[in-house]
Design an enzyme around this catalytic site. Sequence first.
Site, short mmCIF file in Angstrom:
data_model
loop_
_atom_site.label_atom_id
_atom_site.label_comp_id
_atom_site.label_asym_id
_atom_site.label_seq_id
_atom_site.Cartn_x
_atom_site.Cartn_y
_atom_site.Cartn_z
N GLU A 296 0.82 -0.90 -0.10
CA GLU A 296 0.54 0.03 0.11
C GLU A 296 0.67 1.51 0.17
O GLU A 296 0.77 2.43 0.75
CB GLU A 296 -1.16 0.13 1.29
CG GLU A 296 -1.59 -1.48 1.94
CD GLU A 296 -2.11 -1.18 3.24
OE1 GLU A 296 -3.21 -1.46 3.39
OE2 GLU A 296 -1.13 -0.91 3.98
N CYS A 367 0.11 33.32 10.45
CA CYS A 367 0.10 33.80 11.16
C CYS A 367 0.58 32.32 12.80
O CYS A 367 -0.26 32.44 13.41
CB CYS A 367 -1.48 34.35 12.03
SG CYS A 367 -1.51 36.40 10.51
#
Length: 444
Positions: A296, A367
């Site tokens: 996977e 920010c």
Amino acid sequence: MNTLSTNQYIKPVTTIRNFEGNLAIGGCDLVSLADKYGTPLYVIDEATIRSICHDYKTAFEKYPKMRMMYASKALCTSAVTAILNEEGFGFDTVSAGEIYTVHNAGVDMGKVLFNGNNKSYDELSLALDFGVGRFSVDNFFELALLNEIASVKGKVADILLRITPGIECHTHEYIQTGHLDSKFGFDLTQVDEAIDLILNEYKNIKLHGLHAHIGSQIFETGIYPDEIEILAKEISRIDRKYGLKLDEINIGGGLGVKYTEEDVPPSTFEIGELIVNKLHDVIEKYNIPEPTVFIEPGRSVISTSGVTLYTVGSSKQVPHGTKYVAIDGGMADNPRPSMYQAKYCAEIANNKDLAKDEMVTLAGRFCESGDILIGNVVLPELAEGDVLCVYNTGAYNYSMASNYNRVQKPAMVLVRDSQSEVIVKRESLEDLVAHDIIPDRLKK
Ligand SMILES: *Cc1c(COP(=O)(O)O)cnc(C)c1O
């Protein structure tokens, strides 16, 4: 084998400087893409994805029962799913959203696997309705819940048991999953209790095999053979104890990629050869039927194909200190540097005097002081309006993106043969308020 595999490159395979001196990928000039679609912009190179898929198929061609399952969480969009579906990959999913996306892209749901340590009632129910091929059951709670839902629907859920093999890899602690004290999977000492329940009580569960996943951004080649040894040994033990012939193993994902020159990920071909040889060994050693083997990979399938384009804005020279150069994106479109100190390489896309360089810190626009995309990087002297290309952003960038600071998520374009196509639209300001509701009493 000494040919490099595509996961060993930092840049997409089609990356060049064109006649104008600009960077181009997939035959598309990156400065033109930035002009046309705006920045930040995710760019995905189709040729690189297909080259990686080809690597995987070549690496495992000597083991016909190998099934490649793309781990969708690395980057799950409808177009990317459609490409990997064309390449013959199955899909490892971890939520209703990923299952829905994969279904919506026309994937045969038998080739879909459902992973996760806390799948909800609704998600398990939806997965059963959509005919998801395999459930990787993580814990006792899920085993009982899945059996209950399947019995209500008159269905049988085909499962693997996720186990914790007790293997540690040297990657960041947040992306390690195979060590014993992990939140994922059954401890090996709990496997028999799970099998007893499946055989005696849970009539709507059919167990096919075992699953493990060690971690992510793995560079150590020995981990996969170690894991196969543990899984095969467990399968033969279960056969002896229960007469139960499990014929599937899932060895998880985790193969690393090259974000910077310091990263030396193993070649897909080398890993393939090691895995295939080890499979042949254990089949003989434990005298078990040749299992269907799922792998996977997520990051290593998609990361290298992606770059992110940003436009340079303000800059600040701290007297006798760091020079910060700010770009128009950052931690909301790529949270990896602030989350786990991930490193990236960048290059200026537009034609610049590459001789004059300086050491800068590329700061994001969000920010948070921690919103630094790349610290202390040497780049040609940057000016406002320059287009910056950050490499290897295909995986865990868009899929982890947020709307922090109420900023719209970027668009994504697919490039191929000098054509560009939008595959994810840029969010609009209207999109940002689309789910908001102002209670009537507050309306003006
Ligand atoms: C995240 C994950 C993967 C994919 O990991 P990559 O490092 O992206 O290859 C595969 N399997 C499971 C169970 C996972 O949780």
